[in-house]
Design a protein around this motif. Sequence first.
Motif, PDB file in Angstrom:
ATOM      1  N   LYS A   1      -6.831  -3.881  -7.589  1.00 25.25           N
ATOM      2  CA  LYS A   1      -7.758  -3.536  -7.933  1.00 25.25           C
ATOM      3  C   LYS A   1      -7.191  -1.866  -7.366  1.00 25.25           C
ATOM      4  O   LYS A   1      -6.986  -0.869  -8.537  1.00 25.25           O
ATOM      5  CB  LYS A   1      -9.195  -3.248  -7.009  1.00 25.25           C
ATOM      6  N   LEU A   2      -6.641  -1.889  -6.570  1.00 21.00           N
ATOM      7  CA  LEU A   2      -5.597  -0.154  -5.838  1.00 21.00           C
ATOM      8  C   LEU A   2      -4.135   0.156  -6.952  1.00 21.00           C
ATOM      9  O   LEU A   2      -4.758   1.302  -7.393  1.00 21.00           O
ATOM     10  CB  LEU A   2      -5.487  -0.457  -4.182  1.00 21.00           C
TER      11      LEU A   2
ATOM     12  N   VAL B   1     -11.835   0.503  -6.098  1.00 16.39           N
ATOM     13  CA  VAL B   1     -11.744  -0.493  -6.123  1.00 16.39           C
ATOM     14  C   VAL B   1     -12.175  -1.298  -4.691  1.00 16.39           C
ATOM     15  O   VAL B   1     -11.937  -2.774  -4.972  1.00 16.39           O
ATOM     16  CB  VAL B   1     -10.136   0.774  -4.584  1.00 16.39           C
ATOM     17  N   TYR B   2     -12.356  -1.253  -3.437  1.00 20.49           N
ATOM     18  CA  TYR B   2     -13.450  -2.069  -2.757  1.00 20.49           C
ATOM     19  C   TYR B   2     -15.206  -1.314  -2.201  1.00 20.49           C
ATOM     20  O   TYR B   2     -14.897  -0.795  -0.854  1.00 20.49           O
ATOM     21  CB  TYR B   2     -12.620  -2.950  -1.415  1.00 20.49           C
TER      22      TYR B   2
ATOM     23  N   LEU C   1       1.437  -1.444  -0.073  1.00 17.60           N
ATOM     24  CA  LEU C   1       0.069  -0.033  -0.056  1.00 17.60           C
ATOM     25  C   LEU C   1       1.002   1.121   0.170  1.00 17.60           C
ATOM     26  O   LEU C   1       0.754   2.127  -0.752  1.00 17.60           O
ATOM     27  CB  LEU C   1      -0.720  -0.421   1.299  1.00 17.60           C
TER      28      LEU C   1
ATOM     29  N   ILE D   1      -8.118   8.429  -5.508  1.00 14.80           N
ATOM     30  CA  ILE D   1      -8.965   7.137  -5.214  1.00 14.80           C
ATOM     31  C   ILE D   1     -10.343   7.674  -5.491  1.00 14.80           C
ATOM     32  O   ILE D   1     -10.750   8.026  -4.304  1.00 14.80           O
ATOM     33  CB  ILE D   1      -7.710   6.824  -3.766  1.00 14.80           C
TER      34      ILE D   1
ATOM     35  N   GLU E   1      -6.105   1.790  -9.403  1.00 18.73           N
ATOM     36  CA  GLU E   1      -7.124   2.794  -9.718  1.00 18.73           C
ATOM     37  C   GLU E   1      -5.339   3.654 -10.107  1.00 18.73           C
ATOM     38  O   GLU E   1      -5.943   4.637 -10.162  1.00 18.73           O
ATOM     39  CB  GLU E   1      -7.645   2.447  -8.887  1.00 18.73           C
ATOM     40  N   LEU E   2      -4.463   3.052  -9.419  1.00 24.00           N
ATOM     41  CA  LEU E   2      -3.655   4.682  -8.810  1.00 24.00           C
ATOM     42  C   LEU E   2      -2.374   5.006 -10.489  1.00 24.00           C
ATOM     43  O   LEU E   2      -1.415   5.551 -10.443  1.00 24.00           O
ATOM     44  CB  LEU E   2      -2.233   3.963  -7.722  1.00 24.00           C
TER      45      LEU E   2
ATOM     46  N   ILE F   1     -12.678   4.783  -4.340  1.00 20.76           N
ATOM     47  CA  ILE F   1     -12.718   3.290  -3.096  1.00 20.76           C
ATOM     48  C   ILE F   1     -14.044   3.355  -4.220  1.00 20.76           C
ATOM     49  O   ILE F   1     -14.473   1.326  -3.905  1.00 20.76           O
ATOM     50  CB  ILE F   1     -13.434   4.366  -1.982  1.00 20.76           C
TER      51      ILE F   1
ATOM     52  N   THR G   1      -7.690  -6.509  -3.636  1.00 18.46           N
ATOM     53  CA  THR G   1      -8.406  -5.304  -3.556  1.00 18.46           C
ATOM     54  C   THR G   1      -6.851  -4.298  -3.793  1.00 18.46           C
ATOM     55  O   THR G   1      -6.745  -3.680  -4.301  1.00 18.46           O
ATOM     56  CB  THR G   1      -8.411  -5.087  -1.849  1.00 18.46           C
TER      57      THR G   1
ATOM     58  N   LEU H   1      -6.726   4.037   4.750  1.00 21.28           N
ATOM     59  CA  LEU H   1      -6.857   2.664   3.800  1.00 21.28           C
ATOM     60  C   LEU H   1      -5.780   1.326   4.870  1.00 21.28           C
ATOM     61  O   LEU H   1      -6.336   0.384   4.613  1.00 21.28           O
ATOM     62  CB  LEU H   1      -5.822   2.759   2.663  1.00 21.28           C
TER      63      LEU H   1
END
Length: 347
Positions: free
Chosen positions: A205-206, A158-159, A141, A153, A209-210, A155, A202, A187
């Motif tokens: 996915k993060l 992501v989750y 992370l 972000i 997203e980033l 969310i 997760t 987070l």
Amino acid sequence: MDVVELAHKAISPILYSLGFYQRSWSRKAKTQGIVAVPYYHRIVDSHEVNSGLLADELGVPADIFEAQMRFMLKHFTPIRPSQVNEALKKPGLYFTVTFDDGFEDNYTVAAPILKKLGISGAFYVVSDYVGTDKLFWWEQLAYLLKNTQKKQIDISQVYPLWLEQEKLPKIILLDSAVHVQEAQKKLAAAFRHTKPCDIPQTILKLAKELAVAAVQIGRDHPLMNWEQLHDLQNQGFEIGGHTASHINLGKAETNDYAHEINQSTQDLSSKLKSPVETFAYPYGTFSHYTHAASKEVANNGYTCAFTTNNGVITQSSDKYEYPRFTLNKSWPFACAFNVASAFRSGS
């Protein structure tokens, strides 16, 4: 921290200088043993090492750690973690010190300080990670947050369950260093309450997203290897269980948490060629383990287990759910305030 606690904190230098704390602790220990257990993760050799790190990566600088240990020695008698159960039977103030996760700076920085001061302690290691380059999820992370060019972000991408379960906002900003630090804390707290089986996906996915490639290996902060753990044993320190992969025992399925505890116990006993006597729960608060998990710890032959619930250990404490606490400053009155807070929580 409520108003009363803030007021107490403000006058803690006076209370300590007048001996108020010390007399209070001694009165409570006249008829029973009381054990105070500060816990740590990383101990770093200088304040500069923490530059640029996010919250979960930070270590306690060596000078602060040594000052805290000198404070504990002044007011408490040092014992080994495996001696806690017996110490409770004898009136007096005792302490032991513990370290979670198995970072190499525990061996290179913390252990020499403890050895110099004549203090024992336990190092709780994650057996599948010993001597490896694998990253814990909070390190993954931190890598993503420090390397992204994105300014926020979403969310929901992501989750989505975090929006309801963890009360996270839909958009978390990353447009400043302060916001990045805040994002890491939010987070990380959410990840700690997420089912272990959901964490790897997760993270991916993060990462998407980033717009940063996820990493699972490549440590900036090394972990101890088996040779170093053997050396710590030979120096009189203890090595304890901390599961096989740092799993949240409170969210894991029964078969998963049983495997994590059993496998860790077997690996440590085999590699270290001696019984492993004590255990520390990953994350360690009431939401991160269950009474069923603590029974599994008992069934594996551990004499006691430590949480991170704030408090000191008394005769009324459950030996498989012993509390611990943190010391956050080096000044004696600040250490006294932390210890006094633990006494109010757990005695």
